[in-house]
Motif scaffolding. Structure first.
Motif, PDB file in Angstrom:
ATOM      1  N   LYS A 158       0.892  -1.351   0.181  1.00 50.59           N
ATOM      2  CA  LYS A 158       0.049  -0.062  -0.027  1.00 50.59           C
ATOM      3  C   LYS A 158       0.838   1.290  -0.035  1.00 50.59           C
ATOM      4  O   LYS A 158       1.948   1.421   0.621  1.00 50.59           O
ATOM      5  CB  LYS A 158      -0.738  -0.083   1.405  1.00 50.59           C
ATOM      6  N   SER A 186       0.308   6.072  -0.436  1.00 53.87           N
ATOM      7  CA  SER A 186      -0.573   6.868  -1.010  1.00 53.87           C
ATOM      8  C   SER A 186       0.406   7.993  -1.618  1.00 53.87           C
ATOM      9  O   SER A 186       1.654   8.146  -1.392  1.00 53.87           O
ATOM     10  CB  SER A 186      -0.813   7.585   0.343  1.00 53.87           C
ATOM     11  N   GLU A 208      -4.230  10.676   8.514  1.00 56.78           N
ATOM     12  CA  GLU A 208      -5.398   9.765   8.786  1.00 56.78           C
ATOM     13  C   GLU A 208      -5.189   8.287   8.176  1.00 56.78           C
ATOM     14  O   GLU A 208      -4.549   8.765   7.096  1.00 56.78           O
ATOM     15  CB  GLU A 208      -6.722  10.388   8.870  1.00 56.78           C
ATOM     16  N   ASP A 261      -7.066   2.714  -5.127  1.00 61.85           N
ATOM     17  CA  ASP A 261      -8.271   2.358  -4.291  1.00 61.85           C
ATOM     18  C   ASP A 261      -9.226   3.459  -3.847  1.00 61.85           C
ATOM     19  O   ASP A 261     -10.522   3.143  -4.117  1.00 61.85           O
ATOM     20  CB  ASP A 261      -7.787   1.723  -3.176  1.00 61.85           C
ATOM     21  N   ASN A 262      -8.778   4.587  -3.566  1.00 60.34           N
ATOM     22  CA  ASN A 262      -9.565   5.640  -3.305  1.00 60.34           C
ATOM     23  C   ASN A 262      -8.838   6.980  -3.648  1.00 60.34           C
ATOM     24  O   ASN A 262      -7.609   7.063  -3.519  1.00 60.34           O
ATOM     25  CB  ASN A 262      -9.830   5.698  -1.743  1.00 60.34           C
ATOM     26  N   GLU A 303      -4.999   6.958  -2.629  1.00 63.75           N
ATOM     27  CA  GLU A 303      -4.664   5.653  -1.933  1.00 63.75           C
ATOM     28  C   GLU A 303      -4.673   4.371  -2.858  1.00 63.75           C
ATOM     29  O   GLU A 303      -5.458   4.220  -3.537  1.00 63.75           O
ATOM     30  CB  GLU A 303      -5.537   5.375  -0.612  1.00 63.75           C
ATOM     31  N   TYR A 348      -9.098  10.998  -2.567  1.00 66.05           N
ATOM     32  CA  TYR A 348      -9.602  12.025  -1.497  1.00 66.05           C
ATOM     33  C   TYR A 348      -9.215  13.631  -1.741  1.00 66.05           C
ATOM     34  O   TYR A 348      -8.005  13.707  -2.018  1.00 66.05           O
ATOM     35  CB  TYR A 348      -9.098  11.680   0.034  1.00 66.05           C
ATOM     36  N   GLY A 372      -6.229   5.588   5.536  1.00 62.99           N
ATOM     37  CA  GLY A 372      -7.410   5.693   4.468  1.00 62.99           C
ATOM     38  C   GLY A 372      -8.182   4.470   4.597  1.00 62.99           C
ATOM     39  O   GLY A 372      -7.970   3.624   5.368  1.00 62.99           O
ATOM     40  N   GLU A 373      -9.295   4.266   3.930  1.00 59.05           N
ATOM     41  CA  GLU A 373      -9.948   3.303   4.012  1.00 59.05           C
ATOM     42  C   GLU A 373      -8.979   2.077   3.656  1.00 59.05           C
ATOM     43  O   GLU A 373      -9.640   0.689   4.199  1.00 59.05           O
ATOM     44  CB  GLU A 373     -11.113   3.577   3.042  1.00 59.05           C
ATOM     45  N   ALA A 374      -8.240   2.070   2.760  1.00 56.29           N
ATOM     46  CA  ALA A 374      -7.419   0.804   2.283  1.00 56.29           C
ATOM     47  C   ALA A 374      -6.122   0.630   3.348  1.00 56.29           C
ATOM     48  O   ALA A 374      -5.351  -0.274   3.110  1.00 56.29           O
ATOM     49  CB  ALA A 374      -7.181   0.732   0.922  1.00 56.29           C
ATOM     50  N   GLY A 375      -5.983   1.554   4.232  1.00 58.32           N
ATOM     51  CA  GLY A 375      -4.911   1.456   4.992  1.00 58.32           C
ATOM     52  C   GLY A 375      -3.598   2.462   5.108  1.00 58.32           C
ATOM     53  O   GLY A 375      -2.703   2.240   5.597  1.00 58.32           O
TER      54      GLY A 375
END
Length: 203
Positions: free
Chosen positions: A81, A83, A115, A152-153, A132, A155, A117-120
């Protein structure tokens, strides 16, 4: 009314053509590129590095290329993972710092408030836009590791979304990086709409 010939009509996009070009060898000449802060989790806390070797692969993947010696690489490979945090002028001092100090020598975890993220992946709160990503492949070249990622996401601060919910780069102005001089550049003005010059320019 007096008609003007093409020669009399100013063209703001014309430039003089220098027919003499010098071969400077296999220079990497695709700069400027956007400056981004890459984040990954090092156990219970994040680590960060500044990068400008990023790219788009198709419409569903991005590439992040980092020198193989970077401290963050092992955590990207183990956690799968990362970002991608777009840098604007407001976060440039911190971004420049995390690009100048190795995570092996300094704990950079507290440089940015973040913070999960929803995927870590760690999401920088100060970044106007963060993708992310999940790492799906690693492509190694001499001295570098390039991470092929799916998104994944994404923001985005609401002030940088237009009425259709799309990213508005008139308000979100990424900092650009140019390698030969190691300078940061501002995003320029709008020149025109894509495909608005499709008429034959020689006509």
């Amino acid at each position: 009314m007096v008609s003007k010939s093409k020669a009399d009509t100013p063209n703001h996009f014309e430039r003089s053509v220098n027919t003499v070009k010098k071969n400077i060898g296999p220079a990497l000449a695709l700069y400027p590129t956007p400056a981004v802060v890459i984040g990954a989790m090092n156990g219970e806390k994040p680590t960060w590095t500044l990068a400008a070797h990023v790219g788009i692969i198709g419409h569903d993947r991005v590439l992040v290329s980092l020198a193989g010696a970077h401290f963050i690489n092992e955590f990207i490979k183990s956690g799968k993972k990362l970002s991608v945090n777009i840098v604007d002028e407001g976060m440039l001092p911190e971004a420049d710092y995390v690009g100048s100090v190795s995570g092996a020598k300094a704990d950079k975890s507290a440089v940015f408030e973040y913070e999960p993220g929803e995927a870590g992946a760690p999401i920088i709160q100060k970044a106007p836009l963060t993708m992310e990503c999940s790492v799906v492949d690693v492509y190694s070249t001499q001295g570098f590791e390039s991470f092929i990622c799916t998104i994944d996401n994404t923001y985005v601060e609401e002030e940088h979304l237009n009425e259709a919910g799309k990213i508005d780069y008139h308000t979100l102005k990424p900092v650009l990086f140019e390698l030969p001089t190691y300078e940061y550049l501002k995003t320029g003005e709008v020149i025109g709409k894509c495909l608005s010059f499709k008429k034959d320019p020689q006509a």
